[in-house]
Every structure is written in C-alpha cells, then in structure tokens.
Write an enzyme that holds these catalytic residues in place. Sequence first.
Site, PDB file in Angstrom:
ATOM      1  N   LEU A 175      -9.215  35.891  56.037  1.00 22.72           N
ATOM      2  CA  LEU A 175      -9.132  37.317  56.330  1.00 22.72           C
ATOM      3  C   LEU A 175      -8.070  37.494  57.404  1.00 22.72           C
ATOM      4  CD1 LEU A 175     -12.920  38.340  56.632  1.00 22.72           C
ATOM      5  CD2 LEU A 175     -11.427  38.629  54.644  1.00 22.72           C
ATOM      6  N   ASP A 176      -7.313  38.589  57.335  1.00 28.74           N
ATOM      7  CA  ASP A 176      -6.350  38.871  58.392  1.00 28.74           C
ATOM      8  C   ASP A 176      -7.069  38.927  59.735  1.00 28.74           C
ATOM      9  OD1 ASP A 176      -4.528  39.163  56.365  1.00 28.74           O
ATOM     10  OD2 ASP A 176      -4.459  41.352  56.460  1.00 28.74           O
ATOM     11  N   ALA A 177      -6.330  38.624  60.803  1.00 28.68           N
ATOM     12  CA  ALA A 177      -6.927  38.673  62.139  1.00 28.68           C
ATOM     13  C   ALA A 177      -7.500  40.059  62.436  1.00 28.68           C
ATOM     14  CB  ALA A 177      -5.887  38.297  63.190  1.00 28.68           C
ATOM     15  N   THR A 190      -8.805  42.135  60.332  1.00 31.35           N
ATOM     16  CA  THR A 190      -9.827  42.522  59.356  1.00 31.35           C
ATOM     17  C   THR A 190     -11.142  41.837  59.691  1.00 31.35           C
ATOM     18  OG1 THR A 190      -8.168  42.790  57.611  1.00 31.35           O
ATOM     19  CG2 THR A 190     -10.451  42.534  56.906  1.00 31.35           C
TER      20      THR A 190
END
Length: 306
Positions: free
Chosen positions: A137-139, A141
């Site tokens: 997951l993106d940082a 998100t």
Amino acid sequence: MNRVLPVPEGLTGLRADVGLAKLLGLSRAKAGEILAQGGVAMGETVLKKSDALQSGETLEVTAPIHPKVYVPEVTPVPGLKLLYEDADLVVVDKPAGVAAHTGPGWDGPTVVGALRAAGVRISTSGPVEREGIVHRLDAGTSGAMVVAKSELAYGKLKNAFRYHRVEKIYLAVARGILKPSLGTIDAPIGRAPGREFKMAVVVGGKPAVTHYDTAESLPGATLARVQLETGRTHQIRVHFAAIGHPLLGDTEYGADAKQAVRLGLERQWLHASRLVFKHPRTGIEIAMDSPLPSDLQGVLAVLRGS
C-alpha cells in the site's frame, strides 16, 4: 575492474537503473549513482538512468561497485494493529504515513520494521529489505495489508496477487460527481515522463483495470467503493486523476491543495477497507475488514455537513 554483462531478454525495455540493479543485486538508488558517474556503457552509448536496455547488447561497467550492507529495520509504529495472525501470515491494519518497506526516497517507518519490533517473525523470501512483502500500500494509504510469515505463504500469496486471485476493496473520495456512477477505468499505467516516482496513464504502460461504484454523493465529491483487477503502483490515484476526478488530498495527482487544508486532510483520501484471499496452507477463505481511520471519518463529517 571492468565488468561486462550481457543484457538478458527479460530486461529488454527496462530503465537502465532498474535493469542494472537487478543484474548487480544493488538498490535502484545505487545503480542510479553508478549511471550518473558515467560508469555504464551499452555498446558505444554511455547510459543515463532513464535509457532503455536492449537484449543482445552488453553492458560495460567501469565504476567501482560497493554493495550496500542492509541493516534490518526494527522500528515500532504506534497505531499499526494486527487484524489476524497465524503461523503462515499476518494481516496488519496499516496507518497512513507508513510504507510497506524501505526504498529509494523513503526513510520513514515501515510495516517490515514495525513487525520485527513487535517480535513477529516474517518470511525471509524476497529481497532483503522486502522480506515477507507480497503486496504493498502507498505510504499515504491506510488499511488492510497481508505479510507472509512462512516461505510457503510467501510463494502462494505472491502468485495469488500476481494472478488476480485476491479481492481488494478500497474506499476513496474523489473530486466531483462520478458519471457514470458505476464504471470501469481500463487504461495502461507507466512512469510519468521525466518523473522518477510519479505514475501516469501512458501508451505502452502495463495493463491496469479499476472498477468503481458510487457509495455516496457528497457536496462536490463522491465516496466510491473501488475494486482493483490489477495492482499497479498508484493505480487508483492515477486512474481517478486521468478521468478528471483526483482523490481529495492527493495534490501530487491534481487535487486542490487549498481544499485539502480546509478539510484538514494531509494525505490522499484512500483506504484499503477489505482484503479477501484463500489461506495459502488450508485453502480456507479469509476476509479481513479495516475500519475507516479517524482522519478520513472527519473529512466525511465535514463534507456531509457542508
């Protein structure tokens, strides 16, 4: 000492920094440093980081290579919770501001470091800085993310994500009213031209498919339920920006910075709310739900009251 390396067919078309990192077992950042020094030539051409590799050619590396010694992270992360754990895997509820693992451009807290700090043993499969990581997951998100603890789980979960056998449901708030209210965005994603860490819809990019359904129409915005068919970097953010509806707070992809300040939103409004997959050992279906964090709930409250 010079090193001469043939370019394998599987690396054709890759950026030089990405391909060199794979060939030499270095980080992409270190490979980029070697290229920036003019230390790599393909035939008569001295390569830059963004140049594409071609199979059948050879690379001559003349710059000294000093492999980075990896020191495992052990960093507690307040707010990171375990939703599920057994001998093979762990599902975490990742807060925003935490990356899956270390990498170029990121030296903040990570899921890998937090699990080690909590005494959770993870799989040793994969690159050393990404041990146990089967998806990311993106940082910015938040939400549910699974990490492999056993080697069996690592292999099977990697394949499950690769072949789209995992159900990934997100909640997202996009600018404007989505029309149609239910739809599919099918557009290839690749590196944005001239941008190191930004993605875009580009000709020749990797196939990417995003399904969405309106959950709630808000003043000037839409709360959408999003399901990924593929798992490209920044996929939801890129796709919604491409159709003119960037996620609230996602200033990197076109969101209004002043609106983000008014809403008190310090990251993109995106949450991985549900993860469904078959257990790699037993085959039993596991469904994990992550509750909406308080910062995103607060934004919804403001929008609903406006």
